[in-house]
Design a protein around this motif. Sequence first.
Motif, short mmCIF file in Angstrom:
data_model
loop_
_atom_site.label_atom_id
_atom_site.label_comp_id
_atom_site.label_asym_id
_atom_site.label_seq_id
_atom_site.Cartn_x
_atom_site.Cartn_y
_atom_site.Cartn_z
N LYS A 163 17.26 67.99 11.13
CA LYS A 163 18.19 68.48 12.15
C LYS A 163 19.04 69.57 11.53
CE LYS A 163 22.23 67.08 14.87
NZ LYS A 163 23.17 65.96 15.16
N CYS A 164 19.17 70.69 12.23
CA CYS A 164 20.04 71.76 11.74
C CYS A 164 21.49 71.31 11.86
CB CYS A 164 19.81 73.03 12.55
SG CYS A 164 20.82 74.43 12.00
N SER A 165 22.23 71.40 10.76
CA SER A 165 23.62 70.94 10.75
C SER A 165 24.56 72.05 10.31
CB SER A 165 23.76 69.73 9.83
OG SER A 165 23.32 70.05 8.51
N PHE A 166 24.20 73.29 10.64
CA PHE A 166 25.03 74.45 10.29
C PHE A 166 26.02 74.68 11.42
CE2 PHE A 166 25.31 79.26 9.59
CZ PHE A 166 26.28 79.12 8.62
N SER A 167 27.22 74.13 11.27
CA SER A 167 28.20 74.15 12.35
C SER A 167 28.69 75.55 12.70
CB SER A 167 29.40 73.26 11.99
OG SER A 167 29.99 73.69 10.78
N ASN A 168 28.45 76.51 11.81
CA ASN A 168 28.92 77.88 12.08
C ASN A 168 28.00 78.67 13.00
OD1 ASN A 168 31.14 77.49 10.45
ND2 ASN A 168 30.13 78.23 8.61
N GLY A 169 26.89 78.06 13.40
CA GLY A 169 26.02 78.79 14.33
C GLY A 169 24.56 78.45 14.19
N LYS A 170 23.77 79.35 13.62
CA LYS A 170 22.33 79.19 13.57
C LYS A 170 21.79 79.73 12.25
CE LYS A 170 22.23 83.39 16.40
NZ LYS A 170 21.85 83.96 17.70
N VAL A 171 20.61 79.26 11.90
CA VAL A 171 19.97 79.66 10.64
C VAL A 171 18.75 80.52 10.97
CG1 VAL A 171 18.93 78.87 8.49
CG2 VAL A 171 20.74 77.52 9.57
N ARG A 172 18.66 81.64 10.30
CA ARG A 172 17.55 82.56 10.58
C ARG A 172 16.30 82.14 9.82
NH1 ARG A 172 18.45 89.01 11.08
NH2 ARG A 172 16.46 89.54 12.08
N TYR A 173 15.18 82.17 10.53
CA TYR A 173 13.90 81.88 9.89
C TYR A 173 13.48 83.04 8.98
CZ TYR A 173 12.87 77.90 12.96
OH TYR A 173 12.89 76.68 13.60
N ARG A 174 12.64 82.71 8.00
CA ARG A 174 12.02 83.71 7.14
C ARG A 174 10.51 83.64 7.31
NH1 ARG A 174 17.52 83.07 6.58
NH2 ARG A 174 18.37 84.34 4.87
N ASN A 175 9.86 84.78 7.12
CA ASN A 175 8.40 84.82 7.21
C ASN A 175 7.74 84.27 5.96
OD1 ASN A 175 8.11 86.17 9.84
ND2 ASN A 175 9.06 87.92 8.81
N SER A 176 8.48 84.23 4.87
CA SER A 176 7.97 83.71 3.60
C SER A 176 9.15 83.08 2.87
CB SER A 176 7.35 84.83 2.76
OG SER A 176 8.34 85.78 2.39
N MET A 177 8.90 82.53 1.70
CA MET A 177 9.98 81.92 0.93
C MET A 177 10.72 82.97 0.10
SD MET A 177 8.54 78.12 -0.12
CE MET A 177 6.87 78.59 -0.52
N LYS A 178 11.12 84.03 0.80
CA LYS A 178 11.95 85.08 0.22
C LYS A 178 13.11 85.32 1.17
CE LYS A 178 8.16 87.45 -2.16
NZ LYS A 178 7.40 88.73 -2.30
N ASP A 179 14.32 85.29 0.65
CA ASP A 179 15.49 85.37 1.51
C ASP A 179 15.54 86.67 2.32
OD1 ASP A 179 18.07 84.14 2.31
OD2 ASP A 179 18.90 85.96 1.40
N GLU A 180 15.04 87.75 1.75
CA GLU A 180 15.11 89.04 2.44
C GLU A 180 14.02 89.21 3.50
OE1 GLU A 180 12.63 89.58 -1.32
OE2 GLU A 180 14.48 88.54 -0.72
N ASP A 181 13.04 88.32 3.54
CA ASP A 181 11.93 88.44 4.49
C ASP A 181 12.29 87.75 5.80
OD1 ASP A 181 9.49 89.02 5.59
OD2 ASP A 181 8.36 87.55 4.41
N LYS A 182 13.26 88.30 6.49
CA LYS A 182 13.83 87.65 7.68
C LYS A 182 12.94 87.81 8.91
CE LYS A 182 18.69 88.04 6.27
NZ LYS A 182 18.43 88.44 4.88
N ALA A 183 12.82 86.72 9.66
CA ALA A 183 12.08 86.75 10.93
C ALA A 183 13.05 87.07 12.07
CB ALA A 183 11.41 85.40 11.17
N ASP A 184 12.53 87.15 13.27
CA ASP A 184 13.35 87.55 14.43
C ASP A 184 13.88 86.36 15.22
OD1 ASP A 184 12.91 90.25 13.87
OD2 ASP A 184 11.05 90.28 15.04
#
Length: 231
Positions: A5-26
């Motif tokens: 369960k997502c428990s990030f109370s500040n909003g939402k967590v962005r998906y990544r296309n790979s296990m690289k932080d800069e490879d952000k999905a939409d």
Amino acid sequence: MRAYKCSFSNGKVRYRNSMKDEDKADIFCPDGEHFFGKPEKVGDVMWLVHESNGLYLPAQHPQSKQWLFEEVMWTCGKDEVTYRNSPNMDDTVTDKVVPYACISAMPAASQPGWLQEASTKMYVPMNNPSTGEPLFTKGATATVVASAPIPMQMGNATGPGQAPKPAGVPPEATFVHEKYVGPTTLAAGCAGCLCCGLPGLIICLIQLDERDVWKTPDGKRWDLMGKRIEQ
């Protein structure tokens, strides 16, 4: 596979296309959303692989190291619960959740009142269909994503004697359900004294209270958390 369960109370967590932080999905995972996922670790970074879309979620905030997800665990009560292939009470299988075992599961989105277990995808009812009493209690911790999975206890369990033994309980102790003199019995005894005087204390011999305990052959008892019960 586990339930998260997502428990990030500040909003939402962005998906990544790979296990690289800069490879952000939409797309994003909003706070409170449940999903099945698998933990993967690359170096010191923990990732969750979403089962449905195959994308990746950082388990911790990259700067604050705050845990962003919690594994959703449910503990079975004192009665075993039979698995179902679908959220249908009649669609039973032979496997059961034994008393006091933990499972990683999430509420079935389309079928309120049911849990779907993460690894098997089978279902269990959340409440007793006859009495409405809860069959499971919920418990989760955010740091569990980095730990080893809690083994699920399945199989042809025959009753509460199959419950896991807590630390501190001697190996020779057996799991029993017993009657004892507790608050209900004492209250009835006091009421009996008020009505009948001292003879009313005989009610205490009836032992109206019930409990599940671990008991050794010499009569010593421990509660379900492994704490010694003083006689």
